[in-house]
Each structure stands twice: as C-alpha cells, then as structure tokens.
Design a protein around this motif. Structure first.
Motif, PDB file in Angstrom:
ATOM      1  N   GLN A 170     -26.588  31.936  61.914  1.00  0.00           N
ATOM      2  CA  GLN A 170     -26.365  32.457  60.483  1.00  0.00           C
ATOM      3  C   GLN A 170     -27.400  32.449  59.363  1.00  0.00           C
ATOM      4  N   ARG A 172     -30.612  32.260  60.154  1.00  0.00           N
ATOM      5  CA  ARG A 172     -31.667  33.465  60.471  1.00  0.00           C
ATOM      6  C   ARG A 172     -31.204  34.824  60.274  1.00  0.00           C
ATOM      7  N   GLY A 173     -29.879  35.082  60.302  1.00  0.00           N
ATOM      8  CA  GLY A 173     -29.292  36.265  59.890  1.00  0.00           C
ATOM      9  C   GLY A 173     -29.557  36.446  58.447  1.00  0.00           C
ATOM     10  N   GLU A 175     -31.692  34.923  56.556  1.00  0.00           N
ATOM     11  CA  GLU A 175     -33.366  35.078  56.016  1.00  0.00           C
ATOM     12  C   GLU A 175     -33.918  35.409  57.264  1.00  0.00           C
ATOM     13  N   SER A 176     -34.158  36.462  57.631  1.00  0.00           N
ATOM     14  CA  SER A 176     -34.899  37.170  58.856  1.00  0.00           C
ATOM     15  C   SER A 176     -36.357  36.804  59.146  1.00  0.00           C
ATOM     16  N   GLU A 180     -38.321  31.914  64.999  1.00  0.00           N
ATOM     17  CA  GLU A 180     -37.671  30.988  65.867  1.00  0.00           C
ATOM     18  C   GLU A 180     -38.511  29.959  66.341  1.00  0.00           C
ATOM     19  N   GLU A 284     -43.128  41.143  55.610  1.00  0.00           N
ATOM     20  CA  GLU A 284     -41.911  40.827  56.488  1.00  0.00           C
ATOM     21  C   GLU A 284     -41.574  39.598  57.069  1.00  0.00           C
TER      22      GLU A 284
END
Ligand SMILES: Cc1cc2nc3c(=O)[nH]c(=O)nc-3n(C[C@H](O)[C@H](O)[C@H](O)COP(=O)(O)OP(=O)(O)OC[C@H]3O[C@@H](n4cnc5c(N)ncnc54)[C@H](O)[C@@H]3O)c2cc1C
Length: 419
Positions: A170, A172-173, A175-176, A180, A284
């Motif tokens: 969540q 990473r969802g 703050e994209s 990883e 990005e």
C-alpha cells in the motif's frame, strides 16, 4: 504605535505580517541582507501538527545513549564544558517524564493545529505558491519500528487526526517512486499534513508585508535593547538607535544574548540539523508525497524541481560546521528509497540550529517588561507553528484575546513553574 520585530526568520516575518494586520506601524530589523537566512533557510519543510511533539519524551534519554558511538545516528550528543548545555540537559531529562511529555505535547499541538489553519487562510488570501505538497508518509523499515509506533497511532486517534496504517504494498501504491528492494515493513500515512519551502514562503510574505508598508532594515544588527524606566525605549543598532513603542524578539537562537542583560535568562539551546538539496533528474523516480524514514529520522521532500533531504539532531556544539557522517546518512536514505531520482553527488549541504527549549513549546507574548514580547524557541517545528505563533503574539501586542488558550505557551511557565 511603532513595533519593532528583531529577526527576519520565518517567525519574525510572520510576526510582522500579523502585526501589520492589526494596524501597527512595523519595522523588522535583521542582520543579514535577506530574510530566512539562518535556521529557516533549508529545513525539511514539514507541517505535520499531529506529529508535533517535544524532543523531550519518554525513552529518548536511552535512545541518545544508544546512539552515542554510532556514526549514522539520527541523534548526536557531544558533551562539552558549556554550563548552559548541562543546565539544558538537566531540565530536558526532567521533561522526559511521561506526564510532562503529554502536557508539553498537548501545548505544542494546540498551537500547531491553529497554525495550520492560519497558514491555510493566509495562503488562500494571497494565492501563495511556495512549492507545497500534500500528505506525509512515515516509513518503517522493520516490524519492530512498526510496533513501536502503536502509541503514536493511539495518540493520533485520540486527537482525531486522519491517518492510516499501510502495508508495504500500500505504501508503494501511494508513492510509486518508492524503490523495490529496500526493506519496508509498512508506513503511516497522514493525508492532511503538508510540506512547503519555508524560505520561499518567507520571501514572498516579506514582499507582501513590504507592499503593506512594513519596513525591513536588513544588514542591521541589534546590539541591545535599552530600558527606559520600566519599558524598552530604544534599540541600539550597530549604526545608531531606533525609537520604538514595543518590540517582539524573534531572533532564534540568539534571542538569549539579547534578553540576558534584561534579566530574562532562557534555557534556549541550539540543536543542530542538516539538509541536502539536490536537483531532480528523473521526476518519475522522485516522491510526490513527503516521506520520513523512521529509522534514520530523515525526511525526503519534493520542493519544486529539487529534493530536500533533512534530519539529525545534534546537541553539544555551537559551531555551525557541516559534519560528514550526518551528510552521508542523508544521502544514503535518499538513495535507499529514491535511487537515481536526483543529482545527489552535486547536492548542496546546509546546517542550521534549532532554537530549542528543554520542554518543547515556544514562548509567546509578554515578559516582565511591559512593551517587550517574545516569539521564540520553536525548536524543530518553527515552520509548522509560525503563522499561529505570530498571530497570537500580534493579538497580545494589540491587547486582544488570542483564539487559542495560552496555557503553557508563555514565559510564565519558567517564572512560575508548576509541577
Ligand atoms: C535540519 C532542520 C530541519 C527542520 N525541519 C523542520 C520542519 O520540517 N518543520 C518545521 O516546522 N520546522 C523545522 N525545522 C525548525 C525550523 O527551521 C525552526 O524552528 C525555525 O526556522 C526557527 O525560525 P526562527 O525565525 O525562530 O529562527 P531563524 O530562522 O534563525 O531567524 C532568526 C533571525 O534572527 C536574526 N537575528 C538574530 N539576532 C539578531 C540581532 N541581534 N539583530 C538582528 N537580527 C538578528 C538572525 O539573523 C535570523 O535571521 C528544522 C530545522 C532544522 C535545522
């Protein structure tokens, strides 16, 4: 009535604004050629009222000891022979007791929430853009950190602060740009918190003030405040004198030096912190939301086309020198979460001194000298508390009742200490 404000950091500039709103003739005296050149220059920019808390908290003394010999420590303690340091520490230790922590935090949060409302009104009124972003995400690398945050979550709930506990996916969802690979146990999202460029805001507000008739005497140091019977009559400047009817001291860590000859001895001590600012090279890969790495207590915030990475609390040295280990930690955290997002190798480094009182809340308003007022000691939350503090002080100078309860926010708490 002519009011002088000493200091043009974020606290002095906001004070000037609200004093002018009250109809006073205002002059700001600042020793630098511009505004926000000292502690307000390159801070983390975070405005998180629900998180505003004193540095003196239960468990903190043990944490300081634990980090004593670690180079990547978020808290650095350098024992010195300075008696003021030991007096400050003795009082700070006392304030780490649970009951005192709770009381001090409640005082700070009362002011911080009010301040956020004042900031929002001011921003809307003048259509200000100071590179603000919305939301704050605290990142926990380990399950243990996540568990240690449980009391904080309870406090947020009790105070009615919007927040959500997120798992790694969540986070990473939300703050994209979070990479990883770096261990992430979860995060705490505070959607209503915000960030912004404090110095940029101060410069814009200075222009607004100047447009409304506030005078800025820059490159002018105040040497002392001269007492005339029971009031301040003049400011002694390096190049002359200035007659005034009232004065607001907003001189950050150097307020101590100005107030001591007047018999006002404050346990204000500088707690150093560092920041790095790097130009974003891959938008990005850079965060949209401000994140705080809980393990290293480092905040990473997008400010326009740059990333601001800030942290470390260092007590013991008054010298504003950069410290390699702390700067290394800042860059390490940024690279851990957002590798390749910015030109880290060319980052600009900065060190500032938080004007910290041992118990936490700032000192607003009256002193035993009737036309002398304070707006100082905001520690690590000066940006978050600036507008509210300034508005309260302007109300007090105008002899109006402030919107919030002043319990524990005035000099009274040192003159007439309660248990
Ligand atoms: C690394 C770091 C990160 C931080 N992050 C945050 C954050 O995310 N959120 C937050 O709310 N706060 C943060 N802070 C704290 C915040 O920056 C400070 O609380 C705030 O800037 C204090 O503002 P000030 O106006 O009191 O002091 P200053 O900005 O230092 O202003 C005082 C001014 O007074 C002037 N002055 C002093 N003496 C005299 C004299 N004799 N004559 C004339 N002028 C004089 C000085 O030149 C200076 O310009 C951070 C601080 C640091 C160091």
């Amino acid at each position: 009535m002519h009011v002088a404000v000493i200091g043009a950091g974020i606290i002095g500039v906001t004070s000037a604004y609200y004093l002018r709103q009250q109809g006073f003739e205002v002059t700001v005296v600042e020793r630098h050629p511009g505004v926000a050149q000292e502690t307000s220059f390159a801070n983390a920019g975070v405005i998180a009222p629900g998180y505003t808390a004193p540095w003196a908290q239960p468990g903190m003394p043990a944490k300081v000891l634990r980090y004593l010999f670690k180079s990547e420590a978020p808290i650095v303690f350098r024992p010195s022979v300075d008696p003021a340091q030991w007096r400050w520490l003795a009082r700070w230790l006392l304030e780490c007791q649970t009951n005192r922590f709770r009381r001090n935090k409640a005082r700070m949060q009362r002011l911080a929430f009010y301040s956020r409302d004042c900031l929002r009104a001011l921003r809307a009124g003048h259509g200000l853009d100071y590179e603000q972003t919305q939301g704050y995400l605290q990142l926990f690398r380990t399950e243990a950190e996540l568990e240690r945050a449980a009391p904080m979550r309870a406090v947020l709930k009790e105070a009615g602060v919007a927040h959500a506990l997120l798992n790694a996916a969540q986070c990473r969802g939300l703050e994209s740009a979070l990479v990883e690979g770096t261990p992430l146990a979860g995060g705490l999202h505070l959607p209503e918190d915000e960030t912004g460029n404090c110095a940029f805001f101060a410069k814009q507000l200075k222009d607004i003030c100047a447009g409304q008739g506030v005078r800025f005497r820059l490159s002018t140091a105040v040497e002392r405040l001269e007492v005339d019977q029971d009031r301040i009559g003049r400011l002694r400047l390096r190049d002359g004198v200035m007659a005034i009817d009232a004065v607001v001291v907003a001189a950050g860590v150097d307020s101590v030096r100005l107030l001591r000859p007047l018999g006002i001895k404050l346990p204000l001590y500088p707690v150093k912190g560092y920041s790095a600012t790097a130009v974003i090279t891959r938008p990005e890969a850079a965060p949209m939301i401000s994140v705080m790495d809980e393990m290293y207590k480092v905040a990473v915030t997008r400010m326009g086309n740059r990333l601001r990475i800030a942290g470390t609390a260092e007590i013991g040295s008054r010298r504003l020198a950069l410290r390699d280990a702390s700067l290394g930690t800042l860059l390490r955290v940024a690279r851990d979460w957002f590798p390749g997002a910015a030109a880290y190798a060319q980052a600009q480094f900065w060190v500032g001194a938080r004007p910290m009182l041992p118990d936490g809340p700032p000192l607003l308003g009256p002193t035993p000298i009737r036309n002398l007022h304070l707006n100082l000691g905001h520690g690590s939350s000066g940006w978050a508390m600036a507008c509210g503090s300034a508005r309260v002080v302007a109300d007090l100078v105008a002899q109006r009742k402030p919107d919030i309860d002043l319990e524990g926010l005035t000099l009274d708490r040192y003159l007439r200490p309660s248990k």
